[in-house]
Structures are given as structure tokens and as C-alpha cells.
Design a protein around this motif. Structure first.
Motif, PDB file in Angstrom:
ATOM      1  N   LEU A 238       0.879  -1.125   0.139  1.00 55.32           N
ATOM      2  CA  LEU A 238       0.035  -0.001   0.014  1.00 55.32           C
ATOM      3  C   LEU A 238       1.010   1.144  -0.007  1.00 55.32           C
ATOM      4  N   HIS A 239       1.950   1.275   0.589  1.00 56.05           N
ATOM      5  CA  HIS A 239       3.063   2.432   0.684  1.00 56.05           C
ATOM      6  C   HIS A 239       4.086   2.184   0.152  1.00 56.05           C
ATOM      7  N   ASP A 240       4.457   1.246  -0.790  1.00 54.85           N
ATOM      8  CA  ASP A 240       5.740   1.161  -1.332  1.00 54.85           C
ATOM      9  C   ASP A 240       5.696   1.547  -2.821  1.00 54.85           C
ATOM     10  N   GLY A 241       4.621   2.264  -3.323  1.00 56.07           N
ATOM     11  CA  GLY A 241       4.641   2.684  -4.612  1.00 56.07           C
ATOM     12  C   GLY A 241       4.002   1.657  -5.615  1.00 56.07           C
ATOM     13  N   ALA A 242       3.302   0.690  -5.148  1.00 55.20           N
ATOM     14  CA  ALA A 242       2.523  -0.134  -6.049  1.00 55.20           C
ATOM     15  C   ALA A 242       1.208  -0.194  -5.731  1.00 55.20           C
ATOM     16  N   PRO A 243       0.255   0.641  -5.896  1.00 56.63           N
ATOM     17  CA  PRO A 243      -0.962   0.637  -5.229  1.00 56.63           C
ATOM     18  C   PRO A 243      -2.113  -0.484  -6.090  1.00 56.63           C
ATOM     19  N   LEU A 244      -1.526  -0.671  -7.350  1.00 55.07           N
ATOM     20  CA  LEU A 244      -2.413  -1.676  -7.870  1.00 55.07           C
ATOM     21  C   LEU A 244      -2.049  -3.118  -7.578  1.00 55.07           C
ATOM     22  N   LEU A 245      -0.884  -3.164  -7.454  1.00 54.31           N
ATOM     23  CA  LEU A 245      -0.430  -4.331  -6.902  1.00 54.31           C
ATOM     24  C   LEU A 245      -1.170  -4.821  -5.496  1.00 54.31           C
ATOM     25  N   ALA A 246      -1.078  -3.704  -4.651  1.00 47.07           N
ATOM     26  CA  ALA A 246      -1.694  -3.892  -3.232  1.00 47.07           C
ATOM     27  C   ALA A 246      -3.090  -4.056  -3.475  1.00 47.07           C
ATOM     28  N   GLY A 247      -3.855  -3.360  -4.521  1.00 45.84           N
ATOM     29  CA  GLY A 247      -5.264  -3.489  -4.372  1.00 45.84           C
ATOM     30  C   GLY A 247      -5.504  -5.044  -4.866  1.00 45.84           C
ATOM     31  N   GLY A 248      -4.634  -5.530  -5.626  1.00 47.29           N
ATOM     32  CA  GLY A 248      -5.179  -6.872  -6.264  1.00 47.29           C
ATOM     33  C   GLY A 248      -4.708  -7.933  -5.180  1.00 47.29           C
ATOM     34  N   LEU A 249      -3.922  -7.706  -4.276  1.00 48.61           N
ATOM     35  CA  LEU A 249      -3.583  -8.739  -3.337  1.00 48.61           C
ATOM     36  C   LEU A 249      -4.631  -8.455  -2.232  1.00 48.61           C
ATOM     37  N   LEU A 250      -4.995  -7.348  -2.128  1.00 47.93           N
ATOM     38  CA  LEU A 250      -6.198  -7.267  -0.957  1.00 47.93           C
ATOM     39  C   LEU A 250      -7.662  -7.807  -1.395  1.00 47.93           C
ATOM     40  N   VAL A 251      -7.815  -7.688  -2.778  1.00 50.36           N
ATOM     41  CA  VAL A 251      -9.056  -8.376  -3.266  1.00 50.36           C
ATOM     42  C   VAL A 251      -8.781  -9.823  -3.211  1.00 50.36           C
ATOM     43  N   ILE A 252      -7.722 -10.517  -3.500  1.00 53.68           N
ATOM     44  CA  ILE A 252      -7.478 -11.939  -3.313  1.00 53.68           C
ATOM     45  C   ILE A 252      -7.654 -12.162  -2.042  1.00 53.68           C
ATOM     46  N   ALA A 253      -7.151 -11.427  -0.921  1.00 57.06           N
ATOM     47  CA  ALA A 253      -7.422 -11.919   0.545  1.00 57.06           C
ATOM     48  C   ALA A 253      -8.877 -11.892   0.812  1.00 57.06           C
ATOM     49  N   THR A 254      -9.701 -10.842   0.285  1.00 57.56           N
ATOM     50  CA  THR A 254     -11.104 -11.009   0.636  1.00 57.56           C
ATOM     51  C   THR A 254     -11.680 -12.180  -0.108  1.00 57.56           C
ATOM     52  N   LEU A 255     -11.327 -12.375  -1.289  1.00 50.09           N
ATOM     53  CA  LEU A 255     -12.147 -13.521  -1.884  1.00 50.09           C
ATOM     54  C   LEU A 255     -11.715 -15.025  -1.145  1.00 50.09           C
ATOM     55  N   SER A 256     -10.394 -15.142  -0.701  1.00 50.22           N
ATOM     56  CA  SER A 256      -9.746 -16.083  -0.111  1.00 50.22           C
ATOM     57  C   SER A 256     -10.580 -16.274   1.182  1.00 50.22           C
ATOM     58  N   CYS A 257     -10.983 -15.120   1.791  1.00 50.37           N
ATOM     59  CA  CYS A 257     -11.572 -15.118   3.360  1.00 50.37           C
ATOM     60  C   CYS A 257     -12.921 -15.656   3.078  1.00 50.37           C
ATOM     61  N   ALA A 258     -13.643 -15.006   1.860  1.00 49.73           N
ATOM     62  CA  ALA A 258     -15.251 -15.584   1.691  1.00 49.73           C
ATOM     63  C   ALA A 258     -14.989 -16.924   1.245  1.00 49.73           C
ATOM     64  N   GLY A 259     -14.214 -17.371   0.425  1.00 50.00           N
ATOM     65  CA  GLY A 259     -14.062 -18.578  -0.036  1.00 50.00           C
ATOM     66  C   GLY A 259     -13.830 -19.880   1.318  1.00 50.00           C
ATOM     67  N   PHE A 260     -13.019 -19.285   2.064  1.00 52.90           N
ATOM     68  CA  PHE A 260     -12.607 -20.145   3.409  1.00 52.90           C
ATOM     69  C   PHE A 260     -13.928 -20.328   4.124  1.00 52.90           C
ATOM     70  N   VAL A 261     -14.857 -19.269   4.397  1.00 57.26           N
ATOM     71  CA  VAL A 261     -15.878 -19.430   5.217  1.00 57.26           C
ATOM     72  C   VAL A 261     -17.016 -20.248   4.577  1.00 57.26           C
ATOM     73  N   TRP A 262     -17.125 -20.141   3.253  1.00 52.90           N
ATOM     74  CA  TRP A 262     -17.977 -20.723   2.352  1.00 52.90           C
ATOM     75  C   TRP A 262     -17.587 -22.449   2.618  1.00 52.90           C
ATOM     76  N   TRP A 263     -16.209 -22.740   2.475  1.00 58.80           N
ATOM     77  CA  TRP A 263     -15.758 -23.988   2.393  1.00 58.80           C
ATOM     78  C   TRP A 263     -16.127 -24.812   3.675  1.00 58.80           C
ATOM     79  N   GLU A 264     -15.666 -23.832   4.583  1.00 58.99           N
ATOM     80  CA  GLU A 264     -15.765 -24.442   6.206  1.00 58.99           C
ATOM     81  C   GLU A 264     -17.158 -24.807   6.211  1.00 58.99           C
ATOM     82  N   ARG A 265     -18.105 -24.015   6.099  1.00 57.19           N
ATOM     83  CA  ARG A 265     -19.508 -24.244   6.366  1.00 57.19           C
ATOM     84  C   ARG A 265     -19.957 -25.361   5.577  1.00 57.19           C
ATOM     85  N   ARG A 266     -19.532 -25.389   4.210  1.00 55.46           N
ATOM     86  CA  ARG A 266     -19.942 -26.741   3.382  1.00 55.46           C
ATOM     87  C   ARG A 266     -19.437 -28.116   4.000  1.00 55.46           C
ATOM     88  N   ILE A 267     -18.239 -28.124   4.279  1.00 58.94           N
ATOM     89  CA  ILE A 267     -17.683 -29.725   4.791  1.00 58.94           C
ATOM     90  C   ILE A 267     -18.208 -29.897   6.156  1.00 58.94           C
TER      91      ILE A 267
END
Length: 503
Positions: A238-267
Motif C-alpha cells: 500500500l505504501h511502497d509505490g505499487a497501489p495496483l499490486l496492493a489492491g489486487g492482493l487485498l482483493v485476493i485476500a477478501t475472496l480467499s476469506c469468503a471462500g474459506f468461510v463458504w468451504w468450512e460451512r460446506r464441509i
């Protein structure tokens, strides 16, 4: 129950040592936990010297701490499965070997990448070990003894980070940063010897370990790992001059969190069906049934915020003293030593209080003291008496002494015994997730505020602008602790029915 004649089983050890066994078992686990806690905190004293040796910027140097925290956070979720599959003793011994090898490997590393690998190994071992004592205390001790056991255990464990920075600071001054990696070795060796004598081969509940039981939830573990690493990397960028990379990683983190919750509830749903209850079905890493207990749910919120403030400050304070106040590493350790001993005494005292006093009150008092300690650090500068610095550090450690024995007990009161291993792992997971984020956030905030004030930690001389940057970060950490008090008050017990028990 396991046949009592089986050597090393829980029943055999209880028959041999009687009522003493649970205390001897707690002592054995305390030594190993001391090693894991020391490995997580002592390296902070050496970060400035390590940064100069490898020519690292602050954004890369903080990964020595946050990389450890990320590995420890994710591995905590595997503790219940490992204990059920391999039993207490084998799981514990594997972790001690991994922690020992990580310490030795880090000390001999000639490349920063190898240092990070060694820290990751230490983190993986520490993450599995740290929920185990809470499981033992909640299962092996009566409710009116749990606070006392937590206090005694906590008093011993905090002596490691209390003494560690002092010894580590001297070692860094005399022998260089590599020497601090070797400090965990004697603790690991002693803990392994004790484990062979007192830690049972059985799994939680005294039953035999089921090596052919349910497989590990690898998909859930991969999602949790991807989410944690993406989140931490995203915060860094976020603060090392790569906002696009930071945004992409945070989106992946959000999707991974949502996927984790869905998967844990499913199994979890699949495991409740007849077809899913077969031996080939994986159990969820995180049981969301736990969050049906209000005190547990609020406890996870407190643990997360508390971890953010605690571990963020554990990284921040040594850097502030060395780069802001221009104190030597050995001097920093000496300053923190009295506060560490007072923390140990406070935990022992509060542990006894926790058997009789409401947990929400003790935790709230601790958070208030911790927030006050961070806020008072704003008054410290290069002309301030060191006695003032020691006093503010002591206030914070007293606050920690109120929180540590009370939070787990307050969160887990009323939770079904079958969910205790999962609950202990989840509480520790949330605390360490907050800690991993806290270390990253403090590093990022410090770098940001230094840049805003036109300063950098690469400059050897300190300045008023540098101290202003540190003060602003301390204020943020104090505010985080203050917010946690709101959630801590929700730990109070109410006369409402708990979710249905499995008994």
C-alpha cells in the motif's frame, strides 16, 4: 478410554504420577511455549542490525517478524487435527524439532531469504504449540483451578520475552544478530526431554490417536494461507509505490476469506450427513458453531484487536528505543527487563483472581492500562529520564498481566467440551492474525509517517520529526486498545441459555 497399561497413555501417566501429573504436564508444555514465544519476540532486538547487514529497507525488514506471525497464524488452525491424528506427544516433539532446526538454520543463514525460511519454520512450530496449553488447562483442571493454572503457566511463559530481550541485546552487541537465533536451542532440548516423561501419547479426551482418521482439510488450509499472505503483502505494498499490486492482493485476500468461510460451512454440513460422516471426510479447520456462544464470539473480537496492538507494539518499541532514542540493543533489553518481571508477577496474581472475578472486568482493566501505556509514550523524547520510560512500559505490562489469564477463560466459559480444542485454536488464530496485521500496520504506518515528516530510519541520527512519527503511531495503537474495551465488556456472563450441548 485407552487401556491404562499402554506406556505413555494418559491413563498410565495419571496412574504413575497421580494428581501431580497435570501440573507436570503443564510444566513440560510451558518450557516449549517459552521457546516459541521467545522466538517470536527476541528477534525484534536484532532487526536494526539485521537490516544494516542485509541492506534492507523498513518494508522488507519487518517481514522477519510478520513472516513468522503469518506462518504461526495459519498453522494454529491445524492443532486440533494434529492432536487427534498423532496425539499430544508426537505433535509436540515434531514442533520442538522444527523450532530447533529453524533457530539453528536462521543463525547460520547468509542470505535474507534463508532467514525468512528459518523464521517460517519457527512460526509453523510455534503456531501448533501455542493452543495446546489452553486445551490442557480447560480439560485437565477444574473450573476453580483454571485461573490459577493459567496464572502459573503465564508467569513462566512471559519470563521468556522478559529475559530474552535483555540477553538478546547483550548477545547482539557482543556477537552480532546471528546469536539471538540460537537462544531457543536449550529450551527446545529441555522441553523434548520433559515431553518424553510427562506428555501423553493420547489425543484430547484421553483417547488413542487415530492415525487413520479424517484427512486434513487441505483446501481450507490453502485458502487460509492464501488469504493471510495476500493480506499481509497487500498491506506492505500500500505504501511502497505499487497501489495496483496492493489492491489486487487485498482483493485476493477478501475472496480467499469468503471462500474459506463458504468451504468450512460446506464441509461442516457434509460432515453432519450420514454419507459425509465416513472416515474419508475431512473435518473443518474452524467450526462456526463456536460463534453461537456470545462470549466466545466477543472474545475473538477482543483477541484480534488485542493481538494487533500487542504484537504491533512488540515490533515498534525496540525500534523506537534504538532508532528514535538512540539506545543500544543491550540497553533496550535492560530497560524492558523490570517491566517483564512485573508482568510475570501480575499474571500470577490475576490468575488467582480469574477464578473468582468476572473475566470481562479483568480484561477491560488490562486494555485500559495497555492503552494508557501507549498514549504515555508520546511524552518520551531524547531528554526524558529513562525511569519515566520504564514506568510507562511497566503500566503496559501490568495491563497485559490482567488480559492474558482472563481472555481465554472468559471466552471459553460455557463452550461444549467437545469444541474446546477448536475453540482454543480459533481464539489463538484470531489473536495471531491480529498480531500479524499489527506488525505490518505498525511498520507501514511508521514508514508513512516518517516520509510525511521528511525523515527515514536509514539516517543514523535521530530528530524531532522522527519522534513525531513514532508518537503518531503510538497514538494509533492506543486507540486500537481503547476500541477493544467495548468488545471486552461483552464477555460478561448473562443468564441466557447456551447453544445445545453435544453431551
Amino acid at each position: 478410554m485407552t487401556d491404562p497399561v499402554v506406556p505413555g497413555s494418559l491413563a498410565a501417566l495419571q496412574a504413575r504420577y497421580g494428581e501431580r501429573h497435570r501440573w507436570l504436564l503443564l510444566l513440560s508444555l510451558m518450557i516449549g511455549t517459552m521457546a516459541s514465544v521467545m522466538s517470536s519476540t527476541i528477534v525484534n532486538v536484532a532487526i536494526p542490525d539485521m537490516s544494516q547487514h542485509f541492506a534492507l529497507g523498513q518494508d522488507r525488514a519487518h517481514w522477519v517478524s510478520s513472516g513468522f506471525m503469518a506462518a504461526m497464524t495459519v498453522s494454529m488452525l491445524t492443532t486440533p487435527w494434529l492432536l487427534a491424528r498423532f496425539g499430544y506427544r508426537q505433535t509436540y516433539l515434531i514442533c520442538m524439532w522444527l523450532l530447533l532446526l529453524g533457530g539453528i538454520g536462521g543463525g547460520f543463514s547468509n542470505h535474507f531469504g534463508l532467514v525468512l525460511v528459518a523464521r517460517a519454520c519457527e512460526g509453523l512450530a510455534a503456531g501448533v504449540v501455542q493452543p495446546i496449553p489452553a486445551i490442557i488447562i480447560l480439560r485437565a483442571f477444574a473450573q476453580n483451578e483454571q485461573g490459577r493454572a493459567s496464572g502459573i503457566f503465564g508467569m513462566g511463559v512471559v519470563l521468556a520475552p522478559a529475559i530474552g530481550p535483555s540477553i538478546g541485546g547483550v548477545l547482539v552487541d557482543w556477537f552480532g544478530w546471528r546469536s539471538i537465533f540460537f537462544m531457543v536451542a536449550p529450551f527446545c532440548v529441555v522441553s523434548m526431554w520433559l515431553a518424553y516423561k510427562f506428555v501423553p501419547i493420547t489425543a484430547p479426551g484421553g483417547v488413542a490417536a487415530d492415525r487413520g482418521g479424517a484427512p486434513l482439510d487441505w483446501i481450507g488450509l490453502l485458502l487460509a494461507t492464501a488469504g493471510t499472505l495476500s493480506l499481509l503483502n497487500g498491506l506492505v505494498h500500500l505504501h511502497d509505490g505499487a497501489p495496483l499490486l496492493a489492491g489486487g492482493l487485498l482483493v485476493i485476500a477478501t475472496l480467499s476469506c469468503a471462500g474459506f468461510v463458504w468451504w468450512e460451512r460446506r464441509i461442516a454440513r457434509a460432515g453432519n450427513t450420514t454419507a459425509g460422516a465416513t472416515r474419508g471426510a475431512a473435518a473443518p479447520l474452524m467450526s462456526f458453531d463456536l460463534f453461537g456462544y456470545r462470549q466466545f464470539a466477543m472474545g475473538t473480537v477482543v483477541a484480534f484487536i488485542y493481538g494487533t496492538a500487542l504484537f504491533g507494539s512488540t515490533y515498534l518499541l525496540p525500534v523506537f528505543m534504538q532508532r528514535g532514542l538512540v539506545l543500544s540493543p543491550s540497553y533496550v533489553g535492560t530497560i524492558l527487563l523490570p517491566a517483564g518481571f512485573i508482568l510475570a508477577g501480575t499474571i500470577a496474581l490475576v490468575g488467582r483472581l480469574a477464578d473468582h472475578q468476572p473475566a470481562h472486568r479483568l480484561v477491560s482493566i488490562g486494555l485500559l492500562l495497555l492503552a494508557s501505556s501507549f498514549a504515555l509514550m508520546v511524552t518520551v523524547n531524547t531528554t526524558t529520564s529513562l525511569f519515566v520510560l520504564v514506568a510507562w512500559a511497566i503500566i503496559g505490562r501490568i495491563g497485559l498481566g490482567f488480559i492474558l489469564p482472563s481472555l481465554n477463560l472468559g471466552s471459553m466459559r460455557g463452550v461444549d467440551r467437545a469444541l474446546i480444542p477448536q475453540g482454543a485454536s480459533v481464539i489463538n488464530f484470531m489473536r495471531m492474525l491480529g498480531g500479524a496485521i499489527g506488525v505490518s500496520l505498525c511498520g507501514i504506518l511508521l514508514e508513512w509517517r516518517l516520509a510525511a515528516h521528511g525523515d527515514s530510519l536509514t539516517a543514523l541520527a535521530t530528530s524531532s520529526a522522527r519522534l513525531d512519527a513514532f508518537d503518531e503511531v503510538f497514538c494509533v495503537v492506543a486507540g486500537i486498545c481503547a476500541v477493544a474495551i467495548i468488545a471486552a465488556w461483552q464477555l460478561r456472563e448473562r443468564a441466557t441459555p447456551a447453544p445445545p450441548s453435544a453431551d
